[in-house]
Design a protein around this motif. Structure first.
Motif, PDB file in Angstrom:
ATOM      1  N   ALA A  99      -5.634  10.230  -5.082  1.00 43.79           N
ATOM      2  CA  ALA A  99      -5.325   8.805  -5.224  1.00 43.79           C
ATOM      3  C   ALA A  99      -5.955   8.047  -4.066  1.00 43.79           C
ATOM      4  N   ASP A 100      -6.780   7.062  -4.399  1.00 43.07           N
ATOM      5  CA  ASP A 100      -7.496   6.292  -3.383  1.00 43.07           C
ATOM      6  C   ASP A 100      -8.262   7.262  -2.477  1.00 43.07           C
ATOM      7  N   ASP A 101      -7.948   7.265  -1.173  1.00 42.52           N
ATOM      8  CA  ASP A 101      -8.686   8.122  -0.236  1.00 42.52           C
ATOM      9  C   ASP A 101      -7.883   9.337   0.205  1.00 42.52           C
ATOM     10  N   ARG A 125       0.157   0.138  -9.973  1.00 42.74           N
ATOM     11  CA  ARG A 125      -0.466   0.543 -11.236  1.00 42.74           C
ATOM     12  C   ARG A 125       0.577   0.963 -12.268  1.00 42.74           C
ATOM     13  N   ASN A 134      -0.636   2.972   1.982  1.00 44.30           N
ATOM     14  CA  ASN A 134      -1.441   2.113   1.109  1.00 44.30           C
ATOM     15  C   ASN A 134      -1.676   2.774  -0.247  1.00 44.30           C
ATOM     16  N   ALA A 135      -1.851   4.096  -0.244  1.00 47.59           N
ATOM     17  CA  ALA A 135      -2.030   4.815  -1.510  1.00 47.59           C
ATOM     18  C   ALA A 135      -0.751   4.763  -2.348  1.00 47.59           C
ATOM     19  N   SER A 152      -0.525   1.276  -3.871  1.00 45.77           N
ATOM     20  CA  SER A 152      -1.505   1.157  -4.955  1.00 45.77           C
ATOM     21  C   SER A 152      -1.013   1.859  -6.214  1.00 45.77           C
ATOM     22  N   GLU A 153      -0.429   3.043  -6.041  1.00 45.50           N
ATOM     23  CA  GLU A 153       0.085   3.786  -7.194  1.00 45.50           C
ATOM     24  C   GLU A 153       1.242   3.042  -7.851  1.00 45.50           C
ATOM     25  N   LYS A 212      -2.967   5.074   5.680  1.00 43.21           N
ATOM     26  CA  LYS A 212      -3.719   5.524   4.502  1.00 43.21           C
ATOM     27  C   LYS A 212      -2.777   6.015   3.405  1.00 43.21           C
TER      28      LYS A 212
END
Length: 454
Positions: A241-243, A301, A293-294, A297-298, A290
């Protein structure tokens, strides 16, 4: 000119490198492979690197030194390994004597020789034909890679007594016998040369890792790691997920925890528009930017929305509980009685119910937060803004004192309100005066002001 075999990663011309044992930096001027100039060297290539910034000797580079890059991090003096002893050692020879826990030995990494002490994981000694997980505490730090091979000789260096494979090149000093580290080492020992095994073992122990730094200290290539991450993600073993890359169960538990915390906050404070990200981060005990933020973002969504520094379930509609209704009415009455010179916000913060009701009214948009000390009714703020816009449109500019007199308020309110209009792009300060930020804003606000008068 420095020569050797490239063990992992790649080296390019003009790349910055470092001599790891001495932390000496240099830049690669040129690279050769078997007498031919090349732009880049790959793992396994015999490589000659021109490092004009380095001298040879005690204060420069010496035989056995490792050339690496800064992104690999610092060298470590503690590494966890798999030790293996040959069953063909002669039974009565000194080389076949059991390696006892705490033994002092000499370890050979490539052309380097380093004194070390051995700590065996779960046995007092290691006999011929046996293997065991162990920790090496080196006299000097090195940059080692997962699956690097090494040779162990006795302290007198008369006998080769074991060989080994690096399992964890960045071992933490205090976690050798922790349950997580034990499981990590046991799994990784089954296949330190297998990229899938190495990824699974790391995520099982750590929960998550930055996908770009995954197995940075290994001999696996970037493409090989990327393909393994995609393969394991497709199989459902991990989540990318993301980075970041995370173990599937760890990631799903983390997202479920975050969702539960937000839902509970909605139940506890239904008047609030959402949960502040700082509160959620504290409750999740997530230190990494990091990772956090992931997570956000999840969530966004999947049925959650983020606005400014808050997050909420998309279906959540702020509502004022009955016990806060009277507090909200008291706030409305206080601000309505002094529309352009409202009481200090501190008066609404002395009581918890007033504080909660005020937050609800601000989130709903019924009250405008000018500063931490000043709040006004939305209608009052719009009336003040339109009056200022009309005055500036007709006169071009005005001082704070002129605008204060026009509205009939105090300097305590006028100065912060003008700064609020500056921040929102309505006005612009030039010296001691204010002007409208642009003509379109002037026309729009003037029309609104005139419409309000009619």
């Amino acid at each position: 000119m420095v020569t050797g075999t490239l063990g992992g990663g790649s080296i390019r011309r003009n790349q910055d490198v470092v001599v790891e044992s001495r932390n000496i930096s240099a830049r690669v001027r040129s690279i050769q492979n078997h007498g031919r100039d090349v732009e880049i060297a790959y793992p396994g290539m015999r490589t000659a690197v021109n490092l004009p910034d380095l001298s040879i000797g005690k204060n420069g580079i010496q035989r056995g030194d490792l050339i690496t890059v800064h992104s690999l991090g610092s060298p470590h003096a503690t590494i966890d390994v798999l030790l293996e002893r040959s069953s063909r050692l002669k039974r009565n020879s000194s080389a076949a004597r059991p390696i006892k826990n705490g033994s002092s030995v000499q370890v050979h990494f490539g052309t380097r020789r380093i004194a070390a002490k051995i700590t065996l994981f779960d046995q007092p000694a290691l006999g011929a034909g046996q293997s065991a997980i162990a920790r090496l505490r080196l006299d000097s730090p090195i940059v080692a890679f997962v699956d690097d091979r090494f040779v162990v000789r006795d302290s007198s260096e008369q006998n080769t007594i074991a060989g080994g494979t690096v399992l964890d090149p960045d071992a933490h000093g205090a976690n050798f016998r922790s349950a997580a580290q034990i499981q990590f080492l046991k799994v990784r020992a089954t296949g330190p040369h297998d990229v899938d095994v190495c990824i699974r073992s790391q995520l099982q122990r750590d929960g998550w890792v930055g996908s770009k730094t995954m197995l940075a200290k290994s001999n696996f290539g970037t493409d090989e790691i990327s393909q393994a991450l995609s393969r394991l993600s497709h199989d459902g073993d991990i989540v990318v997920a993301d980075d970041i890359a995370a173990g599937a169960s760890y990631w799903h538990d983390l997202i479920n925890r975050a969702a539960t915390l937000i839902d509970r906050a909605h139940e506890k404070n239904p008047e609030r528009r959402g949960v502040h990200l700082s509160e959620l981060r504290t409750d999740l005990e997530t230190e990494s930017d990091k990772l956090f933020n992931a997570i956000i973002s999840e969530l966004t969504r999947n049925d959650f929305v983020r606005f400014e520094n808050q997050i909420a379930r998309a279906s959540h509609q702020p509502s004022l509980p009955l016990e806060l209704s009277s507090a909200a009415e008291n706030i409305r009455a206080a601000l309505s009685a002094r529309r352009f010179d409202p009481p200090d916000r501190k008066e609404f913060l002395q009581d918890r119910k007033l504080q909660q009701a005020l937050g609800f009214l601000i989130d709903k948009g019924e009250i405008v937060e000018i500063t931490n000390e000043i709040v006004v009714l939305r209608e009052a703020a719009e009336q003040m803004q339109n009056t200022i816009a009309e005055y500036l449109s007709e006169n071009g500019s005005a001082t704070a004192s002129q605008l204060r007199q026009k509205i009939g308020t105090t300097r305590r309110v006028m100065i912060p309100f003008l700064e609020y209009l500056d921040r929102t792009g309505v006005t612009r300060r030039i010296g001691d005066e204010r002007v409208l930020a642009n003509k379109s804003a002037a026309a729009k606000l003037t029309d609104a002001a005139r419409a309000q008068r009619t």
